[in-house]
Design a protein around this motif. Structure first.
Motif, mmCIF file in Angstrom:
data_model
loop_
_atom_site.group_PDB
_atom_site.id
_atom_site.type_symbol
_atom_site.label_atom_id
_atom_site.label_comp_id
_atom_site.label_asym_id
_atom_site.label_seq_id
_atom_site.Cartn_x
_atom_site.Cartn_y
_atom_site.Cartn_z
ATOM 1 N N MET A 174 0.845 -1.201 0.000
ATOM 2 C CA MET A 174 0.000 0.000 0.000
ATOM 3 C C MET A 174 0.874 1.243 0.000
ATOM 4 N N GLN B 269 -7.660 -4.423 -4.352
ATOM 5 C CA GLN B 269 -7.797 -4.811 -2.950
ATOM 6 C C GLN B 269 -9.031 -5.675 -2.750
ATOM 7 N N ALA C 295 -8.505 1.650 -9.464
ATOM 8 C CA ALA C 295 -7.817 0.411 -9.785
ATOM 9 C C ALA C 295 -7.286 -0.249 -8.521
ATOM 10 N N GLU C 296 -6.690 0.583 -7.671
ATOM 11 C CA GLU C 296 -6.106 0.070 -6.439
ATOM 12 C C GLU C 296 -7.166 -0.563 -5.551
ATOM 13 N N LEU C 297 -8.305 0.120 -5.429
ATOM 14 C CA LEU C 297 -9.369 -0.393 -4.564
ATOM 15 C C LEU C 297 -9.951 -1.667 -5.138
ATOM 16 N N ALA C 298 -10.087 -1.699 -6.463
ATOM 17 C CA ALA C 298 -10.633 -2.897 -7.095
ATOM 18 C C ALA C 298 -9.690 -4.061 -6.851
ATOM 19 N N GLU D 18 -11.562 -10.825 -1.787
ATOM 20 C CA GLU D 18 -12.574 -11.765 -2.262
ATOM 21 C C GLU D 18 -11.965 -13.156 -2.427
#
Lengths: 374, 545
Positions: A1, A364, A359-362, A369
């Motif tokens: 991160m 993560q 993009a970063e959150l996706a 998941e």
């Protein structure tokens, strides 16, 4: 991160540098085309710019010029950070330099006392002149652009009226030039002897201090935070508790005080008196420099140096058979390109960051998941 | 759930009878909009994946999904703001390819954005013709056209009013009119009810039904499931960028829809045990404020507003937008100077204190419009953490900022309040609405406020964040916080509040007990139809709750 955050930062830096570089390159290309159009070869000219500009006497000249330009740039930048367009730096510094020269000529105190007095007078005059625009803005809603332009004209008229032999001016021995009474030599600011290269103005030290103070105030003080907040969003700043009207007047006053310093290098280090040959239009140069330097203390310094460099080198053009008016072309093109490039880069940067965050959150989310399902 | 999920997205719903009598447009004509296999990738992320949607002509088609599910990207694709990487768009049976919104408008697709795109200092007429001058000129022809459209769909738009004087609902109608003026046959409405009260929502829905009756098609984006069920003819649910199912509003419950949408049950705003004390925290007495209204008449926007909020109490203010709630909040925050009245916070008279003093004294503020009043959008998150509390620890020491401590504390807020962000150096603008709001809530709660002013705290926020924000308000209330809650979401108001007041034309006209009142009863008081103490009537459908 952590890694990605720092990468965004690096990209931000790259983008910040990209805009002025882009503008400079574009300006060079346009200039080359114009020189070509006048039927001359641009490359010897650029070559001369490099060799002449790096000569030691040129360096001193550039530093001296840049001192003045830097102060002008910072004076404008303070307004810009507040979303205020202080076009009045021009009138503010001229009126300030004139009255400071009058006070300096009238007194004959030891330099250590008198020099600060002259500087303080200049800052006070500049501050008062800009305060007029600030107060008009918050009380009557007058746009500072309009009021400062008009105050410039009024300053010109006041100086013209007062700078006469029977008022605050005096005729020189030849009887051709009206000026204020020259400062006593004890009130001259120190210079640094650079040998054959000439004298480096000591006021460069003050300019550096102003730059440091600007950086510190904006980035490290509560006042600076309020100022930036108002500049970014007046409504959010008001909701946060900043007194917007007070901030407008205060920052206008500070901008004017710094503008008061703009004439000081010339007055204290060079001319030692105010006359009709005192440099004009530095306030407008300051606008271009603040734009080019992105209101950043270091950026403005680089811009001021560039301006000094261009002036020095294109001044030499006539000697080698080019037109010196090319200076105006280069400067104009740079400012135009800079304004366009910054806006493009700013928009691109914002969009790019939004995408990156998405993009970063996706990534993560996808990771958690798979962890959950695994 | 099973019943909904079994309707595979690719399966076209069979033409069905129309019990509502509204889809009179024949089913044999090609669908107004057909999206097939739409996929959109951004660097590193797939925003949309194999989206299939069929929107039949003359229907209201709802698109449901949490924030971040990919609705916005999809609508941007349909409106020509972005190009899909794969898939086809078919408009009225003809395949289309948009490279800009202008192409979409040319094919009769119009968009009403969630954040209105109006110039405040221009009139309605000027805003409507702006960019569309060629259609009907800019003079009386345009004015007549605007009136004609306004009358045809009951929009009630006054062409010569200044937009800055209009309330949110009116602005929205102007946006809709703008789209219709440009000849749209398919309207995309992005979260249109987020800003409206029930009566306004009903009015909007009536408008939509009229549009539908005229053969127009409406694509309605929302995550308010009750509304979706009441207005839509068909529902498509999007989750994680792809269509997970379609639902028939007549045979689906909100619960099933919610499960389809988020994969879990919807949170409820309800607060059970009371924490109200007898210690007054905020006392507002006889507050008056005058302002100039759209017609240039000076009118009292707050007249003799008096109330008391005790420690541990949530006071909810219900009211149709524009009845003085915003002014009340701004007067308490010190952003507007009232013409009279006394505001007392925790025994201190703060009537004349500047905003900063009030914040230092312990007022936390979650503003109605977070972009205008809550954030510096282009500043990094840690600077936004300082905003509003620049004089307080850990943000500053004396006159100097403590950037290091502020950064560290921002990291704490991000962690504790679950702000989804890759770091604290990114700009506030790059976060989603829900995460921006969580940051604001975290910031305001970090200074141990005595009083929290929460204006529409969950507006435009996704379901997950909504539940979190409610939890945080409840938590703080348990610890003795007084809360002034203003919301257009009546379920939220009734669920969270310990006491309710209704605001109408600048006055508190009614009060109600949230334990017994229904949204419908509250709604009637909001239109001025009922005043005084609202008693719950058993026969008016008390079983609804």
């Amino acid at each position: 991160m952590k890694k990605l955050t720092s990468r965004i930062d690096k990209e931000k830096l790259l983008l910040a540098v990209a805009a002025p570089v882009l503008a400079l390159v574009a300006a060079l290309v346009v200039t080359a085309l114009i020189i070509l159009a006048t039927g001359k070869n641009p490359f010897p000219a650029f070559n001369d710019m490099l060799s002449y500009g790096s000569a030691s006497d040129s360096q001193v000249y550039i530093l001296n010029k840049a001192t003045t330009y830097y102060l002008a740039g910072i004076a404008v930048a303070i307004g810009f950070r507040m979303n205020l367009f202080n076009i009045g730096v021009d009138g503010q510094y001229r009126l300030a330099a004139f009255l400071a020269a009058v006070v300096g000529g009238a007194l004959s105190l030891p330099g250590i006392v008198q020099i600060p007095i002259i500087i303080v007078v200049a800052m006070l005059v500049g501050a008062m002149w800009s305060a007029v625009a600030g107060i008009l803005k918050v009380t009557r809603g007058v746009s500072e652009v309009i009021s400062t332009i008009m105050l410039n004209a009024i300053a010109t008229a006041i100086i013209a009226y007062l700078l006469q032999p029977d008022r605050l001016g005096q005729l020189d021995e030849a009887g051709t030039l009206v000026s204020t009474k020259p400062l006593p030599t004890s009130s001259w600011f120190f210079t640094m002897d650079m040998g054959p290269a000439g004298q480096l103005w000591g006021f460069i030290v003050v300019a550096v201090l102003v730059g440091v103070a600007y950086w510190f105030t904006l980035g490290r003080t509560r006042f600076g935070f309020d100022l930036r907040a108002v500049g970014q969003s007046e409504s959010a700043a008001a909701a946060s508790g900043a007194n917007v009207k007070k901030m407008i007047v205060t920052s206008m006053i500070i901008s004017g005080a710094v503008a008061g310093l703009v004439g000081m290098p010339t007055l204290l280090n060079d001319s030692h008196q105010f006359d009709n040959s005192f440099p004009l239009g530095l306030g407008f140069t300051g606008i271009a420099i603040a734009l080019l330097g992105r209101n950043h203390p270091v950026g403005v310094a680089l811009a001021a140096l560039l301006w000094g460099y261009l002036e020095r080198t294109t001044g030499h053009f006539e000697v080698i058979g080019y037109d010196k008016e090319i200076l105006g072309v280069i400067q104009g093109v740079i400012v135009l390109c800079v304004v366009i490039a910054y806006e493009l880069v700013r928009r691109y940067g914002l969009k790019r960051q939004q995408q990156r965050v998405g993009a970063e959150l996706a990534a993560q989310a996808a990771k958690t998941e798979t962890e959950v399902t695994a | 759930m099973a019943q909904c999920a079994s309707r595979l997205p690719r399966k076209l719903p069979a033409p069905r009878s129309c019990p509502r009598g509204e889809c009179a447009i024949n089913a044999s004509s090609p669908p107004a909009v057909e999206l097939r296999g739409i996929t959109k990738r951004f660097p590193g992320v797939v925003a949309n994946k194999d989206i299939d949607i069929t929107v039949r002509k003359g229907t209201v088609h709802a698109l449901c999904g949490e924030n971040g599910a990919g609705k916005s990207t999809l609508m941007k694709i349909l409106y020509g703001m972005q190009k899909p990487d794969e898939g086809t768009i078919t408009i009225d049976g003809a395949q289309a390819s948009f490279s800009s919104p202008a192409d979409a408008i040319a094919l009769g697709i119009g968009m009403v954005h969630q954040h209105f795109m109006l110039a405040d200092n221009l009139t309605v007429l000027e805003n409507v013709v702006l960019g569309g001058e060629k259609l009907y000129g800019i003079g009386s022809r345009a004015r007549n056209k605007i009136k004609e459209i306004s009358d045809a769909y009951g929009l009630g738009v006054r062409p010569d009013a200044l937009v800055e004087d209009l309330g949110v609902a009116d602005r929205q109608r102007v946006e809709i009119l703008k789209v219709l003026y440009r000849g749209a046959r398919t309207l995309i409405l992005d979260e249109p009810t987020a800003v409206l009260v029930p009566q306004e929502v009903e009015a909007l829905f009536d408008n939509l039904r009229e549009l539908k009756a005229e053969g127009l098609t409406v694509i309605f984006i929302s995550h308010k499931l009750g509304e979706v069920l009441s207005v839509a003819d068909e529902i498509t649910v999007i989750r994680r960028g792809t269509t997970v199912g379609t639902a028939d509003p007549r045979s689906t419950t909100t619960k099933q829809l919610a499960e389809l949408m988020v994969g879990s049950e919807l949170p409820s705003p309800e607060t059970r045990e009371s924490t109200v004390t007898t210690v007054p925290m905020l006392k507002v007495d006889g507050l008056r404020l005058a302002a100039t209204d759209p017609d240039g008449v000076v009118r009292e926007v707050l007249s003799s507003v008096s109330f008391t909020i005790h420690k541990g109490e949530v006071l909810g203010i219900a009211g149709v937008e524009g009845n003085g709630q915003a002014e009340l909040v701004e007067a308490i925050m010190g952003m507007r100077i009232p013409d009279g009245g006394v505001i007392t916070l925790d025994t201190t008279d703060i009537s004349t204190a500047p905003t900063r003093k009030r914040r230092e004294d312990g007022i936390g503020y979650i503003p109605e419009d977070r972009h205008r009043h809550g954030l510096l959008l282009e500043a990094p998150l840690w600077e936004n953490r300082i905003l509003g509390h620049v004089t307080e620890k850990p943000n500053s020491k004396g006159a100097l900022l403590d950037n290091k401590a502020a950064r560290k504390d921002t990291e704490r807020i991000v962690r504790e309040y679950d702000v989804r962000t890759p770091g604290i150096e990114v700009t506030a603008a790059s976060l989603s609405g829900g995460n921006q709001q969580k940051l604001i809530v975290g910031r305001e709660m970090s200074h141990n406020p005595k009083l929290l002013i929460a204006a529409h705290p969950t507006r435009g926020v996704d379901v997950g964040a909504q539940a979190q924000i409610w939890d945080q308000i409840r938590e703080a209330r348990r610890e003795g916080l007084a809360v002034l809650l203003i919301s257009a979401d009546l379920d939220e108001l009734i669920g969270l509040s310990d006491a309710l007041r209704v605001m109408y034309r600048g006055r508190l006209v009614a009060d109600a007990d949230p334990a017994t009142i229904t949204p419908e009863e509250l709604g009637s008081a909001m239109t001025g139809a009922a005043t005084g103490h609202l008693e719950h009537q058993e026969n008016t459908g008390g079983e609804d709750r």
